[in-house]
Write a protein that holds these residues in place. Structure first.
Motif, short mmCIF file in Angstrom:
data_model
loop_
_atom_site.label_atom_id
_atom_site.label_comp_id
_atom_site.label_asym_id
_atom_site.label_seq_id
_atom_site.Cartn_x
_atom_site.Cartn_y
_atom_site.Cartn_z
N LEU A 148 0.82 -1.20 0.00
CA LEU A 148 0.00 0.00 0.00
C LEU A 148 0.86 1.26 0.00
O LEU A 148 0.53 2.25 -0.67
CB LEU A 148 -0.92 0.00 1.22
CG LEU A 148 -1.97 -1.12 1.27
CD1 LEU A 148 -2.81 -1.01 2.54
CD2 LEU A 148 -2.87 -1.08 0.03
N ALA A 149 1.97 1.22 0.75
CA ALA A 149 2.89 2.37 0.74
C ALA A 149 3.47 2.56 -0.66
O ALA A 149 3.59 3.69 -1.16
CB ALA A 149 4.01 2.14 1.75
N GLU A 150 3.79 1.46 -1.31
CA GLU A 150 4.34 1.54 -2.67
C GLU A 150 3.35 2.17 -3.63
O GLU A 150 3.72 2.96 -4.51
CB GLU A 150 4.73 0.13 -3.13
CG GLU A 150 5.44 0.10 -4.47
CD GLU A 150 5.92 -1.29 -4.82
OE1 GLU A 150 6.18 -1.53 -6.01
OE2 GLU A 150 6.05 -2.12 -3.91
N MET A 151 2.08 1.85 -3.47
CA MET A 151 1.05 2.40 -4.36
C MET A 151 0.99 3.92 -4.27
O MET A 151 0.77 4.61 -5.28
CB MET A 151 -0.32 1.79 -4.03
CG MET A 151 -0.49 0.34 -4.46
SD MET A 151 -2.04 -0.38 -3.85
CE MET A 151 -3.24 0.75 -4.56
N ILE A 152 1.18 4.46 -3.06
CA ILE A 152 1.13 5.91 -2.88
C ILE A 152 2.17 6.58 -3.77
O ILE A 152 1.87 7.54 -4.50
CB ILE A 152 1.38 6.29 -1.41
CG1 ILE A 152 0.23 5.81 -0.54
CG2 ILE A 152 1.57 7.80 -1.26
CD1 ILE A 152 0.48 6.00 0.95
N TRP A 153 3.41 6.08 -3.72
CA TRP A 153 4.51 6.76 -4.41
C TRP A 153 4.54 6.45 -5.89
O TRP A 153 4.98 7.27 -6.69
CB TRP A 153 5.83 6.44 -3.72
CG TRP A 153 5.76 6.84 -2.28
CD1 TRP A 153 5.82 6.05 -1.19
CD2 TRP A 153 5.51 8.17 -1.79
NE1 TRP A 153 5.64 6.77 -0.04
CE2 TRP A 153 5.46 8.08 -0.37
CE3 TRP A 153 5.35 9.41 -2.39
CZ2 TRP A 153 5.26 9.20 0.42
CZ3 TRP A 153 5.14 10.52 -1.59
CH2 TRP A 153 5.10 10.41 -0.20
N LYS A 154 4.04 5.27 -6.29
CA LYS A 154 3.92 5.00 -7.72
C LYS A 154 2.89 5.93 -8.36
O LYS A 154 3.08 6.41 -9.49
CB LYS A 154 3.56 3.53 -7.96
CG LYS A 154 4.74 2.59 -7.75
CD LYS A 154 4.43 1.19 -8.23
CE LYS A 154 5.69 0.33 -8.22
NZ LYS A 154 5.45 -1.04 -8.70
N GLU A 155 1.81 6.18 -7.62
CA GLU A 155 0.80 7.12 -8.13
C GLU A 155 1.37 8.52 -8.20
O GLU A 155 1.11 9.27 -9.15
CB GLU A 155 -0.44 7.08 -7.23
CG GLU A 155 -1.48 8.14 -7.53
CD GLU A 155 -2.05 8.06 -8.94
OE1 GLU A 155 -2.61 9.08 -9.40
OE2 GLU A 155 -1.94 6.99 -9.58
N GLU A 156 2.18 8.89 -7.19
CA GLU A 156 2.79 10.21 -7.21
C GLU A 156 3.73 10.36 -8.39
O GLU A 156 3.78 11.41 -9.05
CB GLU A 156 3.55 10.44 -5.89
CG GLU A 156 3.88 11.88 -5.57
CD GLU A 156 2.66 12.72 -5.29
OE1 GLU A 156 2.76 13.95 -5.44
OE2 GLU A 156 1.60 12.17 -4.94
N LEU A 157 4.48 9.31 -8.71
CA LEU A 157 5.40 9.35 -9.85
C LEU A 157 4.65 9.31 -11.18
O LEU A 157 5.13 9.82 -12.18
CB LEU A 157 6.41 8.20 -9.76
CG LEU A 157 7.49 8.38 -8.69
CD1 LEU A 157 8.30 7.10 -8.53
CD2 LEU A 157 8.41 9.55 -9.05
#
Length: 477
Positions: free
Chosen positions: A287-296
């Protein structure tokens, strides 16, 4: 019926937004009255919107060329330009102007000695009452420009008593004092909530101040009032989430609040950082990874998002290039400069970043920076493990700058490893003496020698508390 402070704030924000829209759509035939232009200028300053501020001044000059209030704001703007010659010309042209704001501009433009400022501040309070919000704000700005906050600690009540608008005085004094006497700052905001109980910003600030001193329950009580006053605002929800995290870093209630904050304000980076950290504590790296992939996905060049993604512990580091095989310490150092800027990342996060790089590559050139950050975070055992770890044969030598040298011995002392602290302090004292072959090096290592000598003395006494800092004590900091 009188409007609430929040309604007044909303009206000024709407005025500011309309002004911005008019700049884009019909700049040639804009008309605002003088008071509206001043309000737009002042609010734009809160947002650091120099574009709107400059256009407000230009429009004001065209429509109201004789306005003293707009001329004052031109002077305040020039203080931020650091152009002494132009400021001198401005002050000369307005030499006959009188009033508290003109005196403040002159004091900031023609700086006096710091030891002389208290008498000047006393003179201003004796001569003037601070009748407008801007008078209060600029009086406080004068204090901070001279870094004379201790004067305010001793004289805050005098300042407040000379202000027409007590709420503004309490708020401005508290904002400065929070960094010098947090409990005093809290008492001022509590006073503000008593005289203005419908001021949501005051309750939010009170919650934040209590969070800073670890009074979580008091903070939650305060934020409850702010939520009641602003049920649809994301900021009270964010502050509530951070308070819950202070009690329980993996709080599911905090995660749900942060999810709601992000849905209300998708651009709030601080909420994404906080939510990512909660997921990390919960063991939900996906879930943490999803946050930053969406940001990128939204911004492929977001270096902070790349660094966050690299810390999650999956293959994301290689994807972003942060922990890839070709990442050199020189490249990491450049990115570290970005992350170490004020209010960008916490020291705890920087520890995680550097620790991850150390595991995958090994830290050598940045060893001194890593040691300083570990010590700052109170991670003395981790610091000792880093220094004492066996490294591969032929690896580069760790680069330790002078400020980082005493921190290893200081960590050993604070952990009660007295014999080790004695050996380390003596070894580093000997090395420092060997390298000091000229005046410049002797000066650079003077503080190091003082700290190491003090650590050696305390280690020989064999009775030192982990809560004390021998480096700060030795240097009188």
């Amino acid at each position: 019926m009188a409007s609430s402070p929040d309604n007044n704030i909303d009206e000024i924000k709407q005025l500011y937004e309309r002004f911005k829209a008019d700049l884009m759509e019909r700049p040639s035939d804009m008309y605002y009255d003088e008071d509206d232009i001043i309000m737009v200028y002042d609010l734009a300053g809160d947002y650091l919107d120099r574009y709107v501020q400059l256009h407000a001044l230009m429009l004001g000059r065209r429509l109201f060329p004789d306005s003293e209030q707009l001329e004052l704001r031109l002077g305040l703007a020039m203080l931020d330009m650091y152009d002494d010659v132009s400021l001198d010309d401005f002050l000369t042209a307005n030499s006959k102007r009188t009033g508290v704001l003109w005196d403040i501009i002159r004091l900031r433009g023609h700086r006096v000695g710091v030891d002389e400022l208290p008498a000047r501040l006393d003179e201003l309070l004796e001569r003037y009452t601070l009748d407008e919000d801007e008078d209060v704000i600029q009086f406080i700005n004068l204090i901070t420009a001279y870094e004379s906050e201790q004067w305010l600690v001793e004289n805050y009540r005098r300042v407040i008593d000379r202000c027409r608008y007590r709420d503004t005085a309490l708020s401005e004094c508290a904002e400065v004092l929070r960094f010098h006497d947090t409990k005093l700052s809290i008492s001022l905001i509590e006073e503000l909530t008593r005289i203005d109980p419908f001021n949501a910003d005051a309750w939010i600030k009170l919650a934040e101040l209590n969070r800073e001193i670890g009074e979580v329950e008091e903070g939650l009580n305060a934020i409850g009032y702010a939520k009641a006053l602003r049920p649809d605002d994301f900021l009270p929800l964010f502050v509530e989430a951070t308070l819950l995290i202070g009690k329980e870093p993996d709080s599911q209630a905090a995660a749900e609040l942060l999810q709601r904050v992000i849905s209300l304000n998708p651009d709030m980076y601080e909420a994404k950082v906080a939510l990512s950290d909660v997921y990390d504590y919960q063991g939900k790296s996906d879930l943490a990874e999803m946050i930053w992939k969406e940001e990128l996905r939204r911004n492929p060049n977001d270096e902070l998002a790349k660094s966050r993604l690299a810390m999650i512990g999956t293959n994301s580091g290689a994807e972003t290039g942060w922990l890839s095989g070709d990442m050199t310490e020189e490249m990491l150092a450049q990115r570290l400069e970005i992350l170490m800027a004020p209010d960008v990342e916490t020291p705890e996060y920087l520890v995680r970043l550097l620790a991850a790089y150390d595991r995958s590559h090994g830290l050598y050139q940045l060893a001194g920076e890593y040691i300083k950050i570990l010590y700052r975070c109170g991670m003395y055992e981790e610091l000792c493990r880093f220094m004492e770890r066996e490294r591969p044969e032929g690896c580069p030598e760790m680069r330790l700058d002078p400020p980082s040298l005493p921190l290893y011995a200081a960590s050993q002392l604070r952990l009660g490893r007295y014999d080790d602290a004695v050996r380390t302090a003596r070894e580093y004292l000997m090395k420092a003496g060997q390298v000091c072959g000229n005046v410049e090096l002797s000066m650079a290592f003077a503080g190091v020698k003082i700290a190491l000598s003090y650590i050696l003395e305390k280690a020989l006494e064999r009775n030192y508390s982990i809560d004390r800092d021998p480096v700060a004590e030795s240097l009188g900091v």
